[in-house]
Design a protein around this motif. Structure first.
Motif, mmCIF file in Angstrom:
data_model
loop_
_atom_site.group_PDB
_atom_site.id
_atom_site.type_symbol
_atom_site.label_atom_id
_atom_site.label_comp_id
_atom_site.label_asym_id
_atom_site.label_seq_id
_atom_site.Cartn_x
_atom_site.Cartn_y
_atom_site.Cartn_z
ATOM 1 N N LEU A 205 -114.708 -12.394 -19.385
ATOM 2 C CA LEU A 205 -115.970 -12.833 -18.792
ATOM 3 C C LEU A 205 -115.642 -13.798 -17.668
ATOM 4 O O LEU A 205 -114.761 -14.663 -17.814
ATOM 5 N N TRP A 206 -116.357 -13.645 -16.536
ATOM 6 C CA TRP A 206 -116.106 -14.439 -15.352
ATOM 7 C C TRP A 206 -117.397 -15.064 -14.861
ATOM 8 O O TRP A 206 -118.476 -14.469 -14.960
ATOM 9 N N SER A 207 -117.298 -16.256 -14.308
ATOM 10 C CA SER A 207 -118.473 -16.963 -13.813
ATOM 11 C C SER A 207 -118.962 -16.347 -12.508
ATOM 12 O O SER A 207 -118.271 -15.524 -11.884
ATOM 13 N N ALA A 208 -120.146 -16.767 -12.078
ATOM 14 C CA ALA A 208 -120.672 -16.305 -10.800
ATOM 15 C C ALA A 208 -119.822 -16.782 -9.634
ATOM 16 O O ALA A 208 -119.933 -16.262 -8.531
ATOM 17 N N GLY A 209 -118.953 -17.742 -9.889
ATOM 18 C CA GLY A 209 -118.004 -18.174 -8.879
ATOM 19 C C GLY A 209 -116.689 -17.431 -8.944
ATOM 20 O O GLY A 209 -115.778 -17.699 -8.165
ATOM 21 N N GLY A 210 -116.565 -16.492 -9.911
ATOM 22 C CA GLY A 210 -115.357 -15.689 -10.054
ATOM 23 C C GLY A 210 -114.288 -16.297 -10.935
ATOM 24 O O GLY A 210 -113.200 -15.737 -11.076
ATOM 25 N N ALA A 211 -114.571 -17.434 -11.560
ATOM 26 C CA ALA A 211 -113.575 -18.085 -12.417
ATOM 27 C C ALA A 211 -113.578 -17.462 -13.808
ATOM 28 O O ALA A 211 -114.637 -17.137 -14.348
ATOM 29 N N PRO A 212 -112.404 -17.274 -14.425
ATOM 30 C CA PRO A 212 -112.363 -16.733 -15.784
ATOM 31 C C PRO A 212 -112.959 -17.719 -16.776
ATOM 32 O O PRO A 212 -112.642 -18.906 -16.757
ATOM 33 N N LEU A 213 -113.818 -17.234 -17.646
ATOM 34 C CA LEU A 213 -114.452 -18.058 -18.670
ATOM 35 C C LEU A 213 -113.825 -17.831 -20.038
ATOM 36 O O LEU A 213 -113.720 -18.751 -20.841
ATOM 37 N N ALA A 214 -113.442 -16.585 -20.320
ATOM 38 C CA ALA A 214 -112.777 -16.231 -21.577
ATOM 39 C C ALA A 214 -112.133 -14.872 -21.379
ATOM 40 O O ALA A 214 -112.758 -13.966 -20.830
ATOM 41 N N VAL A 215 -110.887 -14.732 -21.826
ATOM 42 C CA VAL A 215 -110.146 -13.487 -21.617
ATOM 43 C C VAL A 215 -109.387 -13.135 -22.891
ATOM 44 O O VAL A 215 -108.736 -13.995 -23.498
ATOM 45 N N ALA A 216 -109.495 -11.868 -23.304
ATOM 46 C CA ALA A 216 -108.770 -11.379 -24.476
ATOM 47 C C ALA A 216 -107.328 -11.043 -24.105
ATOM 48 O O ALA A 216 -106.978 -10.931 -22.923
ATOM 49 N N ASP A 222 -108.649 -7.390 -30.273
ATOM 50 C CA ASP A 222 -108.930 -8.724 -29.775
ATOM 51 C C ASP A 222 -110.311 -8.714 -29.107
ATOM 52 O O ASP A 222 -110.865 -7.645 -28.797
ATOM 53 N N LEU A 223 -110.887 -9.875 -28.915
ATOM 54 C CA LEU A 223 -112.152 -9.984 -28.194
ATOM 55 C C LEU A 223 -112.240 -11.348 -27.541
ATOM 56 O O LEU A 223 -111.466 -12.256 -27.846
ATOM 57 N N ALA A 224 -113.178 -11.472 -26.617
ATOM 58 C CA ALA A 224 -113.429 -12.746 -25.943
ATOM 59 C C ALA A 224 -114.933 -12.981 -25.917
ATOM 60 O O ALA A 224 -115.713 -12.032 -25.825
ATOM 61 N N CYS A 225 -115.348 -14.238 -26.009
ATOM 62 C CA CYS A 225 -116.763 -14.585 -26.057
ATOM 63 C C CYS A 225 -117.066 -15.755 -25.127
ATOM 64 O O CYS A 225 -116.203 -16.609 -24.888
ATOM 65 N N PHE A 226 -118.300 -15.779 -24.627
ATOM 66 C CA PHE A 226 -118.764 -16.927 -23.860
ATOM 67 C C PHE A 226 -120.274 -17.009 -24.007
ATOM 68 O O PHE A 226 -120.956 -15.981 -24.104
ATOM 69 N N THR A 227 -120.795 -18.236 -23.993
ATOM 70 C CA THR A 227 -122.232 -18.454 -24.088
ATOM 71 C C THR A 227 -122.768 -18.915 -22.741
ATOM 72 O O THR A 227 -122.359 -19.970 -22.235
ATOM 73 N N PHE A 228 -123.669 -18.137 -22.175
ATOM 74 C CA PHE A 228 -124.305 -18.470 -20.909
ATOM 75 C C PHE A 228 -125.590 -19.246 -21.177
ATOM 76 O O PHE A 228 -126.310 -18.956 -22.132
ATOM 77 N N THR A 229 -125.861 -20.221 -20.335
ATOM 78 C CA THR A 229 -127.026 -21.081 -20.523
ATOM 79 C C THR A 229 -127.929 -21.043 -19.301
ATOM 80 O O THR A 229 -127.508 -20.661 -18.200
ATOM 81 N N ASP A 230 -129.170 -21.472 -19.503
ATOM 82 C CA ASP A 230 -130.161 -21.516 -18.434
ATOM 83 C C ASP A 230 -130.899 -22.854 -18.528
ATOM 84 O O ASP A 230 -131.647 -23.061 -19.493
#
Length: 243
Positions: A205-216, A222-230
């Motif tokens: 998962l990558w941010s809107a700025g292109g930075a990696p947030l979580a990588v398997a 394996d899996l990777a998770c991230f929680t997006f907020t508003d």
């Protein structure tokens, strides 16, 4: 303000043509992730086997995945050949299964059997997820057409060989930069048929700025998770149908 959205990208071990076995692996991933949305690779329920039988939404082999989604409160985006025929995304939740998307940009070998779909957005808890499958992500027009529908994130299932590990990272950055949205990509790991004896894994998962947030990692299961907020937190800032 919308509730936070936890997304997981999973890369379950795959048994070619064995939908029942692959459903069991999907169930394990859903239960392990405990996420609102779990994204799976292209053709994850059959392996990348272009002659695999179509998986219909009412296929009883999918019922354990429906039950797991009901237990956890998950929307699973599973890859399969679907009626059309098309390379599709099955949207699975506690209420059942439906076809949510059909791949738009087919490779030549795929186009011999499958028909293209149209861009689509899936809405989950007020979050709009633009859907994509593998080759779609390399076609700039696909992300642009999907963004025109309104999307918060761009969500894809892919299959890449082990030497192509950088492809989905590069394409995620391009989509994020062009459209100001976060990106989630589930990539196969291990063997998956169709000539893919070794695939790259590295779902992320990558941010809107292109930075990696979580990588398997590169291994199956394996899996990777991230929680997006508003509104977005500092780490994820930058940027239809209902489930």
């Amino acid at each position: 303000m919308r509730e936070p959205l936890r997304i997981a990208v999973a890369q379950p071990e795959c048994v070619a043509h064995d939908v029942a076995a692959n459903v069991r692996a999907h169930v394990a991933a859903v239960r392990a992730a405990r996420a609102r949305v779990v994204v799976f690779p292209e053709l994850s329920l059959t392996g990348y086997e272009l002659d695999a039988d179509v998986v219909r939404p009412d296929d009883p082999r999918l019922l354990p995945l429906v039950a797991a989604c009901a237990d956890v409160g998950t929307v699973a985006l599973a890859g399969a050949p679907v009626p059309g025929p098309a390379i599709g995304v099955l949207v699975v939740d506690g209420t059942g299964v439906r076809v949510g998307y059909r791949k738009v940009y087919l490779a030549d070998t795929e186009a011999r059997r499958f028909r293209p779909g149209v861009p689509a957005v899936l809405e989950v808890d007020g979050w709009r997820l633009g859907l994509a499958v593998c080759r779609d992500t390399r076609i700039a027009a696909h992300a642009a057409r999907t963004a025109a529908l309104g999307m918060d994130g761009y969500v894809a299932g892919v299959v890449h060989a082990d030497h192509e590990a950088g492809l989905h990272v590069e394409r995620a950055a391009q989509v994020a930069a062009a459209h100001g949205v976060w990106v989630a990509v589930a990539a196969f790991a291990g063997a998956t048929g169709g000539g893919f004896d070794r695939t790259c894994g590295g779902s992320g998962l990558w941010s809107a700025g292109g930075a990696p947030l979580a990588v398997a990692g590169p291994e199956p299961n394996d899996l990777a998770c991230f929680t997006f907020t508003d509104p977005p937190t500092g780490s994820d800032s930058g940027a239809v149908t209902s489930a």
